[in-house]
Design a protein around this motif. Structure first.
Motif, PDB file in Angstrom:
ATOM      1  N   GLY A  10      16.242  -2.397   2.479  1.00 41.60           N
ATOM      2  CA  GLY A  10      15.052  -1.854   3.132  1.00 41.60           C
ATOM      3  C   GLY A  10      14.044  -1.317   2.130  1.00 41.60           C
ATOM      4  O   GLY A  10      12.835  -1.543   2.276  1.00 41.60           O
ATOM      5  N   ALA A  11      14.541  -0.627   1.100  1.00 37.35           N
ATOM      6  CA  ALA A  11      13.638  -0.107   0.070  1.00 37.35           C
ATOM      7  C   ALA A  11      12.982  -1.247  -0.703  1.00 37.35           C
ATOM      8  O   ALA A  11      11.777  -1.197  -1.015  1.00 37.35           O
ATOM      9  N   LEU A  12      13.759  -2.291  -0.995  1.00 39.10           N
ATOM     10  CA  LEU A  12      13.194  -3.455  -1.691  1.00 39.10           C
ATOM     11  C   LEU A  12      12.127  -4.147  -0.849  1.00 39.10           C
ATOM     12  O   LEU A  12      11.120  -4.635  -1.384  1.00 39.10           O
ATOM     13  N   SER A  13      12.337  -4.184   0.451  1.00 43.08           N
ATOM     14  CA  SER A  13      11.380  -4.869   1.324  1.00 43.08           C
ATOM     15  C   SER A  13      10.036  -4.151   1.366  1.00 43.08           C
ATOM     16  O   SER A  13       9.028  -4.742   1.768  1.00 43.08           O
ATOM     17  N   ASP A  14      10.017  -2.894   0.964  1.00 41.85           N
ATOM     18  CA  ASP A  14       8.754  -2.149   0.914  1.00 41.85           C
ATOM     19  C   ASP A  14       7.936  -2.483  -0.333  1.00 41.85           C
ATOM     20  O   ASP A  14       6.748  -2.145  -0.398  1.00 41.85           O
ATOM     21  N   PHE A  15       8.578  -3.116  -1.315  1.00 38.50           N
ATOM     22  CA  PHE A  15       7.899  -3.339  -2.597  1.00 38.50           C
ATOM     23  C   PHE A  15       6.617  -4.153  -2.472  1.00 38.50           C
ATOM     24  O   PHE A  15       5.593  -3.768  -3.066  1.00 38.50           O
ATOM     25  N   PRO A  16       6.591  -5.274  -1.739  1.00 40.36           N
ATOM     26  CA  PRO A  16       5.344  -6.058  -1.686  1.00 40.36           C
ATOM     27  C   PRO A  16       4.134  -5.248  -1.221  1.00 40.36           C
ATOM     28  O   PRO A  16       3.052  -5.358  -1.807  1.00 40.36           O
ATOM     29  N   GLU A  17       4.313  -4.413  -0.200  1.00 43.46           N
ATOM     30  CA  GLU A  17       3.173  -3.631   0.274  1.00 43.46           C
ATOM     31  C   GLU A  17       2.848  -2.494  -0.697  1.00 43.46           C
ATOM     32  O   GLU A  17       1.672  -2.164  -0.888  1.00 43.46           O
ATOM     33  N   LEU A  18       3.865  -1.901  -1.308  1.00 43.43           N
ATOM     34  CA  LEU A  18       3.604  -0.902  -2.348  1.00 43.43           C
ATOM     35  C   LEU A  18       2.749  -1.508  -3.459  1.00 43.43           C
ATOM     36  O   LEU A  18       1.789  -0.897  -3.937  1.00 43.43           O
ATOM     37  N   TYR A  19       3.136  -2.717  -3.850  1.00 40.88           N
ATOM     38  CA  TYR A  19       2.403  -3.401  -4.918  1.00 40.88           C
ATOM     39  C   TYR A  19       0.983  -3.744  -4.493  1.00 40.88           C
ATOM     40  O   TYR A  19       0.027  -3.496  -5.242  1.00 40.88           O
ATOM     41  N   LEU A  78     -13.022  -1.531 -11.645  1.00 40.71           N
ATOM     42  CA  LEU A  78     -14.437  -1.820 -11.392  1.00 40.71           C
ATOM     43  C   LEU A  78     -15.282  -0.563 -11.237  1.00 40.71           C
ATOM     44  O   LEU A  78     -16.492  -0.658 -11.012  1.00 40.71           O
ATOM     45  N   GLY A  79     -14.652   0.610 -11.379  1.00 42.24           N
ATOM     46  CA  GLY A  79     -15.409   1.856 -11.374  1.00 42.24           C
ATOM     47  C   GLY A  79     -15.996   2.230 -10.029  1.00 42.24           C
ATOM     48  O   GLY A  79     -17.069   2.837  -9.973  1.00 42.24           O
ATOM     49  N   VAL A  80     -15.298   1.888  -8.939  1.00 48.34           N
ATOM     50  CA  VAL A  80     -15.826   2.174  -7.607  1.00 48.34           C
ATOM     51  C   VAL A  80     -14.815   2.981  -6.795  1.00 48.34           C
ATOM     52  O   VAL A  80     -13.613   2.971  -7.070  1.00 48.34           O
ATOM     53  N   MET A  81     -15.319   3.651  -5.779  1.00 48.53           N
ATOM     54  CA  MET A  81     -14.492   4.464  -4.909  1.00 48.53           C
ATOM     55  C   MET A  81     -13.695   3.592  -3.946  1.00 48.53           C
ATOM     56  O   MET A  81     -14.166   2.542  -3.502  1.00 48.53           O
ATOM     57  N   GLN A  82     -12.498   4.046  -3.630  1.00 44.83           N
ATOM     58  CA  GLN A  82     -11.747   3.409  -2.550  1.00 44.83           C
ATOM     59  C   GLN A  82     -12.314   3.867  -1.211  1.00 44.83           C
ATOM     60  O   GLN A  82     -12.896   4.947  -1.100  1.00 44.83           O
ATOM     61  N   GLU A  83     -12.110   3.028  -0.183  1.00 48.87           N
ATOM     62  CA  GLU A  83     -12.607   3.361   1.148  1.00 48.87           C
ATOM     63  C   GLU A  83     -11.457   3.476   2.150  1.00 48.87           C
ATOM     64  O   GLU A  83     -11.036   4.558   2.511  1.00 48.87           O
ATOM     65  N   ASN A  84     -10.921   2.352   2.582  1.00 50.21           N
ATOM     66  CA  ASN A  84      -9.770   2.332   3.471  1.00 50.21           C
ATOM     67  C   ASN A  84      -8.968   1.085   3.134  1.00 50.21           C
ATOM     68  O   ASN A  84      -9.485   0.161   2.485  1.00 50.21           O
ATOM     69  N   PRO A  85      -7.699   1.040   3.532  1.00 52.43           N
ATOM     70  CA  PRO A  85      -6.848  -0.086   3.113  1.00 52.43           C
ATOM     71  C   PRO A  85      -7.417  -1.460   3.426  1.00 52.43           C
ATOM     72  O   PRO A  85      -7.386  -2.362   2.580  1.00 52.43           O
ATOM     73  N   GLU A  86      -7.943  -1.649   4.615  1.00 54.04           N
ATOM     74  CA  GLU A  86      -8.460  -2.964   4.984  1.00 54.04           C
ATOM     75  C   GLU A  86      -9.673  -3.343   4.142  1.00 54.04           C
ATOM     76  O   GLU A  86      -9.779  -4.470   3.631  1.00 54.04           O
ATOM     77  N   ALA A  87     -10.591  -2.393   3.979  1.00 52.19           N
ATOM     78  CA  ALA A  87     -11.800  -2.669   3.201  1.00 52.19           C
ATOM     79  C   ALA A  87     -11.484  -2.872   1.726  1.00 52.19           C
ATOM     80  O   ALA A  87     -12.069  -3.740   1.065  1.00 52.19           O
ATOM     81  N   ASP A  88     -10.560  -2.083   1.198  1.00 48.62           N
ATOM     82  CA  ASP A  88     -10.205  -2.205  -0.214  1.00 48.62           C
ATOM     83  C   ASP A  88      -9.575  -3.555  -0.512  1.00 48.62           C
ATOM     84  O   ASP A  88      -9.850  -4.170  -1.547  1.00 48.62           O
ATOM     85  N   ARG A  89      -8.757  -4.040   0.416  1.00 47.79           N
ATOM     86  CA  ARG A  89      -8.126  -5.345   0.189  1.00 47.79           C
ATOM     87  C   ARG A  89      -9.149  -6.473   0.253  1.00 47.79           C
ATOM     88  O   ARG A  89      -9.127  -7.405  -0.561  1.00 47.79           O
ATOM     89  N   ASN A 146       6.956   3.338  -8.752  1.00 41.81           N
ATOM     90  CA  ASN A 146       6.357   3.393 -10.087  1.00 41.81           C
ATOM     91  C   ASN A 146       6.202   2.012 -10.700  1.00 41.81           C
ATOM     92  O   ASN A 146       5.185   1.705 -11.337  1.00 41.81           O
ATOM     93  N   VAL A 147       7.214   1.172 -10.532  1.00 42.36           N
ATOM     94  CA  VAL A 147       7.141  -0.188 -11.082  1.00 42.36           C
ATOM     95  C   VAL A 147       6.032  -0.980 -10.381  1.00 42.36           C
ATOM     96  O   VAL A 147       5.285  -1.731 -11.032  1.00 42.36           O
ATOM     97  N   ALA A 148       5.890  -0.809  -9.084  1.00 40.98           N
ATOM     98  CA  ALA A 148       4.816  -1.485  -8.353  1.00 40.98           C
ATOM     99  C   ALA A 148       3.456  -1.047  -8.870  1.00 40.98           C
ATOM    100  O   ALA A 148       2.549  -1.875  -9.069  1.00 40.98           O
ATOM    101  N   ARG A 149       3.292   0.239  -9.098  1.00 38.15           N
ATOM    102  CA  ARG A 149       2.000   0.756  -9.558  1.00 38.15           C
ATOM    103  C   ARG A 149       1.642   0.237 -10.952  1.00 38.15           C
ATOM    104  O   ARG A 149       0.518  -0.210 -11.190  1.00 38.15           O
TER     105      ARG A 149
END
Length: 477
Positions: A323-332, A344-355, A236-239
């Motif tokens: 271990g849970a803390l180490s997941d935070f960067p990717e969660l964020y 920006l009002g656009v649809m997400q596609e896939n993780p690689e494309a979105d990044r 939740n904090v990451a989001r």
């Protein structure tokens, strides 16, 4: 009966017992001038039907709400302030006034700011400046409209006292604020118990928070409660941190006592919105090292979560918490991709494309110096806004060759379902902003000319933006 059928009072916090709070008396004020009431928020808890006098009675004189807390509760907590541990915290100028359940059954707190001295005031006067109250209204309203999970300002009442403050012209006008939020339990609540070696109370608090604020997680397996909670808080904090970043928001004071256990954003003091994409931009004049600058906010949140982990070491292993803390960067990062697509009002596609999409857009924003709030307005929905963007006052940014990669990324994206550029907000051609100059101009209108319609106009502008973006509907789902 002044309350609607949606009024459902609660007293859940008292289940924790007196180790967690002190019953206090509210201040008596010489005047009660109603300056703001959030009827939209009030309707969700059955209080939009109150008359103004009834409203003032409850939120200026703090007559208890029937069926809720019989006395206000000043909550106990500690915290790291700019990474220095302070055991002398707690609700010093606010309290938990009441608890209610909203139209979805969620427990909500009515918390105050400026409601008088408590055992935790540390020599302060327990008051709030009127300007501080107005700033909280503006921050919460703007953040909600931009899709950030935030507390909401419910009420602001001017109280007729003259306050002396070292950091603004004095004497200055006073007020009392009431905010509506999902919880006022914070990381610092756990820290206080850990500092006092109240291990049993930490276990009690873990169970209470899971049951009250994370019922969707069910009942954890034996011995897994603390880790289950910690993982949920990290997510939740990451989001919410990612939502701040996409909004261009700098909280200013990311101390552990300002991080709610639900992740919800709250407590707006020296906040700012970015004029331009600047990782080093700070909100608080006293943040001399830039500890809580825009670009360092994710790291500050991670540091605070590590302090929560320390409080839970009696209940789960160091390895599991690490271990849970180490997941935070990717969660964020994942949450940040989603937040920018939404902004920006656009649809997400896939993780690689979105990044890749997010990096292309934000790199241009950072290197070009375009006002932060302009590109998300001009290119809302991606390529469907190209004609509108190229006809705007910012067209010179978009005609520059440096925009090529960002333009390709934007034009390749599909707009969110139901998006309509025919909305009056887009037709106006000028994005809503909440820069410090806007805030100061508004305060001048209120303070020097007593023009409270200026606040109404700004809030109406924010409402128009929120309606166009559909953000309030998505937050309430």
């Amino acid at each position: 009966m002044p309350f609607s059928h949606a009024f459902h009072p609660a007293t859940d916090h008292t289940r924790l017992g007196k180790l967690f709070y002190d019953a206090v008396e509210p201040a008596s004020f010489p005047a009660h001038i109603l300056r703001y009431r959030n009827n939209r928020a009030a309707a969700t808890v059955g209080m939009d039907t109150l008359t103004d006098e009834e409203w003032i009675d409850h939120f200026g004189r703090f007559t208890p709400l029937p069926g809720s807390l019989p006395h206000p509760l000043a909550l106990r907590y500690h915290g790291h302030q700019f990474r220095q541990y302070n055991p002398d915290l707690g609700d010093g100028r606010g309290f938990l006034f009441a608890q209610l359940r909203d139209d979805k059954g969620r427990l909500l707190d009515l918390g105050t700011k400026g409601s008088g001295r408590t055992p935790w005031s540390r020599g302060g006067d327990g008051r709030l400046t009127l300007k501080g109250g107005v700033r909280e209204i503006l921050a919460a309203s703007m953040l909600e409209a931009l899709g950030v999970e935030t507390s909401r300002a419910l009420s602001l009442i001017e109280t007729g006292e003259n306050l002396e403050r070292h950091d603004e012209p004095s004497p200055t006008r006073s007020a009392v604020l009431v905010r509506l939020s999902h919880s006022h339990i914070r990381i610092g609540t756990f820290q206080r118990l850990a500092a006092n070696a109240e291990t049993d109370a930490i276990g009690q608090l873990v169970a209470y928070v899971l049951e009250t604020y994370y019922p969707q997680l069910g009942v954890p397996a034996e011995g897994e409660a603390a880790l289950t909670l910690f993982k949920a808080v990290c997510q939740n904090v990451a989001r919410v941190g990612a939502q701040w970043m996409a909004a261009g928001f700098v909280h200013g004071v990311l101390n552990t006592d300002n991080i709610a256990i639900t992740g919800e954003s709250f407590d707006y003091g020296p906040w700012r919105f970015l004029p331009r994409f600047d990782q080093n931009f700070t909100a608080a004049y006293f943040d001399q090292t830039g500890l809580y600058s825009y670009g360092r906010q994710p790291g500050a949140l991670l540091w605070n979560l590590a302090r929560l982990a320390e409080c839970l070491l009696e209940f789960c292993s160091h390895e599991a918490l690490t271990g849970a803390l180490s997941d935070f960067p990717e969660l964020y990062e994942t949450a940040l991709d989603a937040a920018w697509c939404r902004r920006l009002g656009v649809m997400q596609e896939n993780p690689e494309a979105d990044r890749a999409f997010r990096h292309a857009v934000t790199l241009f924003m950072e290197t070009s110096g375009i006002p932060f709030h302009c590109l998300p307005f001009d290119w809302y929905g991606g390529g469907i806004s190209a004609q509108r963007a190229l006809a705007s006052d910012r067209a010179h940014f978009y005609n520059d060759p440096s925009f090529s990669d960002a333009r390709k990324a934007l034009e390749a994206r599909r707009p969110l379902p139901g998006l309509s550029l025919d909305h009056p907000y887009f037709a106006g051609g000028v994005p809503c902003n909440m820069l410090i100059t806007t805030v100061e101009d508004l305060w001048t209108s209120l303070n020097d000319r007593n023009d409270w319609q200026a606040l109404d106009r700004k809030l109406a502008e924010i409402d128009l933006m929120a309606d166009a973006l559909g953000t309030r509907e998505s937050l309430s789902d």
